[in-house]
Write a protein that holds these residues in place. Structure first.
Motif, PDB file in Angstrom:
ATOM      1  N   GLU A   2       0.830  -1.203   0.000  1.00 29.37           N
ATOM      2  CA  GLU A   2       0.000   0.000   0.000  1.00 29.37           C
ATOM      3  C   GLU A   2       0.868   1.257   0.000  1.00 29.37           C
ATOM      4  O   GLU A   2       1.869   1.330   0.703  1.00 29.37           O
ATOM      5  N   ASN A   3       0.483   2.222  -0.842  1.00 27.32           N
ATOM      6  CA  ASN A   3       1.243   3.470  -0.909  1.00 27.32           C
ATOM      7  C   ASN A   3       1.112   4.265   0.390  1.00 27.32           C
ATOM      8  O   ASN A   3       0.016   4.392   0.928  1.00 27.32           O
ATOM      9  N   PHE A   4       2.245   4.788   0.857  1.00 24.22           N
ATOM     10  CA  PHE A   4       2.238   5.597   2.091  1.00 24.22           C
ATOM     11  C   PHE A   4       1.760   7.008   1.767  1.00 24.22           C
ATOM     12  O   PHE A   4       2.192   7.611   0.790  1.00 24.22           O
ATOM     13  N   VAL A   6       1.584  10.792   3.332  1.00 21.88           N
ATOM     14  CA  VAL A   6       2.149  11.598   4.419  1.00 21.88           C
ATOM     15  C   VAL A   6       1.024  12.165   5.277  1.00 21.88           C
ATOM     16  O   VAL A   6      -0.084  12.436   4.792  1.00 21.88           O
ATOM     17  N   SER A   7       1.325  12.377   6.556  1.00 23.56           N
ATOM     18  CA  SER A   7       0.297  12.834   7.511  1.00 23.56           C
ATOM     19  C   SER A   7      -0.309  14.178   7.114  1.00 23.56           C
ATOM     20  O   SER A   7      -1.491  14.431   7.360  1.00 23.56           O
ATOM     21  N   ALA A   8       0.515  15.059   6.507  1.00 24.68           N
ATOM     22  CA  ALA A   8       0.017  16.383   6.120  1.00 24.68           C
ATOM     23  C   ALA A   8      -1.120  16.277   5.110  1.00 24.68           C
ATOM     24  O   ALA A   8      -2.013  17.128   5.069  1.00 24.68           O
ATOM     25  N   ARG A   9      -1.111  15.214   4.283  1.00 22.03           N
ATOM     26  CA  ARG A   9      -2.190  14.997   3.316  1.00 22.03           C
ATOM     27  C   ARG A   9      -3.294  14.128   3.899  1.00 22.03           C
ATOM     28  O   ARG A   9      -4.483  14.405   3.720  1.00 22.03           O
ATOM     29  N   LYS A  10      -2.901  13.104   4.619  1.00 21.64           N
ATOM     30  CA  LYS A  10      -3.880  12.150   5.168  1.00 21.64           C
ATOM     31  C   LYS A  10      -4.811  12.822   6.161  1.00 21.64           C
ATOM     32  O   LYS A  10      -6.013  12.523   6.220  1.00 21.64           O
ATOM     33  N   THR A 228       9.239   7.000  11.185  1.00 22.95           N
ATOM     34  CA  THR A 228       9.990   6.120  10.277  1.00 22.95           C
ATOM     35  C   THR A 228      11.316   5.708  10.901  1.00 22.95           C
ATOM     36  O   THR A 228      11.722   4.548  10.835  1.00 22.95           O
ATOM     37  N   TYR A 229      11.985   6.670  11.542  1.00 20.66           N
ATOM     38  CA  TYR A 229      13.273   6.407  12.204  1.00 20.66           C
ATOM     39  C   TYR A 229      13.101   5.391  13.333  1.00 20.66           C
ATOM     40  O   TYR A 229      13.934   4.506  13.523  1.00 20.66           O
ATOM     41  N   SER A 230      11.993   5.509  14.077  1.00 18.87           N
ATOM     42  CA  SER A 230      11.755   4.613  15.218  1.00 18.87           C
ATOM     43  C   SER A 230      11.485   3.180  14.773  1.00 18.87           C
ATOM     44  O   SER A 230      11.726   2.243  15.528  1.00 18.87           O
ATOM     45  N   ALA A 231      10.975   3.036  13.533  1.00 16.05           N
ATOM     46  CA  ALA A 231      10.690   1.714  12.960  1.00 16.05           C
ATOM     47  C   ALA A 231       9.805   0.878  13.881  1.00 16.05           C
ATOM     48  O   ALA A 231       9.997  -0.326  14.033  1.00 16.05           O
ATOM     49  N   GLY A 232       8.877   1.515  14.496  1.00 18.03           N
ATOM     50  CA  GLY A 232       7.957   0.798  15.384  1.00 18.03           C
ATOM     51  C   GLY A 232       6.772   1.671  15.716  1.00 18.03           C
ATOM     52  O   GLY A 232       6.503   2.656  15.037  1.00 18.03           O
ATOM     53  N   ASN A 233       6.053   1.298  16.746  1.00 22.64           N
ATOM     54  CA  ASN A 233       4.871   2.064  17.133  1.00 22.64           C
ATOM     55  C   ASN A 233       5.103   2.862  18.397  1.00 22.64           C
ATOM     56  O   ASN A 233       4.194   3.063  19.193  1.00 22.64           O
ATOM     57  N   LYS A 234       6.348   3.316  18.570  1.00 23.06           N
ATOM     58  CA  LYS A 234       6.662   4.111  19.756  1.00 23.06           C
ATOM     59  C   LYS A 234       7.512   5.308  19.357  1.00 23.06           C
ATOM     60  O   LYS A 234       8.483   5.174  18.611  1.00 23.06           O
ATOM     61  N   LEU A 235       7.120   6.482  19.859  1.00 23.26           N
ATOM     62  CA  LEU A 235       7.852   7.707  19.551  1.00 23.26           C
ATOM     63  C   LEU A 235       8.372   8.272  20.871  1.00 23.26           C
ATOM     64  O   LEU A 235       7.597   8.713  21.711  1.00 23.26           O
TER      65      LEU A 235
END
Length: 381
Positions: A2-4, A6-10, A228-235
């Motif tokens: 699925e195409n990603f 970006v949050s600014a558009r989504k 993306t850098y975190s590569a997970g579901n935690k920031l």
């Protein structure tokens, strides 16, 4: 795959109530629709990424909506709204003035204005980056902007209002967009993190909001980068400062503690550690000055509202501000400011900052000596 998106558009706002931090604009526009007091030319101006084009699109969609809601928002279910949401509306025309800035481009636009909408009540022309139009193009646009057909509405958007000629400004209803507050950006990022099922630390979101400098679009771009850098579901806060290469405020607390102890050796060692981590001496001294300013606003219950940090960090600021006198903070800020001003002219920039730090470490001593000398002079008098 699925195409990603970006949050600014989504998460781009689709109605007035979802616009972040511009309630003075959205309330006025909704009232204009409610009372049928719509101007025929609007000028939306303000910094980048604060919602100018977004509000223009929402206004264009709302005024052509066939079933407005009770609070004068677009319904998103009628044919007009569906066409707009699918980028298939013939009633909304967007022009990028950065690449279409000639007289011929404006003539083509003026030619289109002659044709009434086949469906809906209004044809809306959104001209982005309008300050990029040439003087000849502005002049070609003047008559149409002053006396457009009743079905035509122009929405001009710009980041540089001062570049627009006065004759255009006088024909528009001007809306000034604000920089978005750090708290509003952080709250919006928290909402998006929740929607995306990302566990986030409040400090991390606030740091992203601060780095964005009032632009929500920038904040969302940084947010996507850190996720993306975190590569997970935690920031986390630590990952955020590592990725953005921001100096952790822990260092500033340590520096001020060392200054209050009047320990030159400690403060020089902390500065050396900061340089070894790849941080710039100029950014350090600017950050230290901001930290001292934040400590100063903590000294007064009225100005404490100016402190834009999380609740956990606020406790630390309040505690350290009690240890530092107002005279120390004002003198220290003046020394840091002078260091900042003369930094680029210095041949040995590291020594320049170190000299400022040495002066800062002896500020309390200098204040005490000055007070003592004043007492002596009073006694002699």
């Amino acid at each position: 795959m699925e195409n990603f998106v970006v949050s600014a558009r989504k998460y781009r706002p689709s109605n007035f109530k979802s616009v972040v931090g511009q309630s003075h604009i959205t309330t006025t526009l909704k009232n204009a629709i409610k009372n049928n007091h719509l101007a025929q030319a609007f000028l939306f101006c303000g910094p980048r990424g604060v919602g100018k084009t977004t509000c223009a699109r929402i206004l264009a969609k709302t005024i052509n909506c066939e079933n407005l809601t009770a609070d004068f928002e677009a319904c998103n279910t009628c044919d007009s709204c569906k066409a707009f949401n699918n980028n298939a509306s013939f009633n909304v025309h967007e022009l990028d003035a950065a690449s279409n800035n000639s007289v011929d481009d404006i003539r083509n636009l003026v030619e289109q204005v002659r044709y009434a909408p086949q469906q809906g009540q209004y044809k809306v022309y959104i001209i982005d980056e309008v300050h990029m139009l040439s003087n000849q193009a502005f002049n070609a646009f003047l008559k149409t902007l002053e006396e457009p057909p009743k079905y035509a509405i122009f929405i001009l958007a710009t980041t540089e209002k001062h570049k627009i000629i006065p004759t255009i400004l006088s024909r528009c209803q001007i809306f000034d967009f604000n920089r978005i507050q750090i708290k509003d950006i952080a709250d919006h990022l928290k909402y998006i993190a929740g929607e995306e099922k990302i566990e986030s630390e409040e400090e991390a979101l606030r740091l992203i909001a601060t780095k964005a400098d009032g632009a929500l679009r920038d904040a969302l771009s940084i947010f996507d980068l850190i996720v993306t850098y975190s590569a997970g579901n935690k920031l986390t806060y630590q990952e955020t400062i590592s990725n953005l290469h921001i100096l952790d405020y822990d260092y500033y607390f340590k520096v001020v503690d060392a200054l209050l102890e009047e320990s030159i050796s400690k403060v020089l060692m902390i500065f050396d550690e900061i340089l070894k981590k790849g941080f710039d001496g100029h950014n350090f001294i600017v950050g230290l000055n901001e930290h001292l300013r934040d400590l100063m606003v903590c000294k007064d219950s009225e100005t404490i509202e100016l402190l834009e940090v999380s609740e956990s960090a606020k406790e630390r600021y309040l505690q350290q501000s009690q240890d530092a006198s107002l005279s120390f903070l004002l003198t220290a800020m003046n020394i840091c400011n002078q260091c900042d001003i003369h930094y680029k002219a210095s041949k040995n920039q590291r020594l320049h900052v170190e000299l400022a730090l040495m002066k800062l470490a002896k500020v309390n001593q200098a204040i005490s000596l000055a007070a003592l000398a004043q007492e002596e002079s009073k006694k002699k008098a």
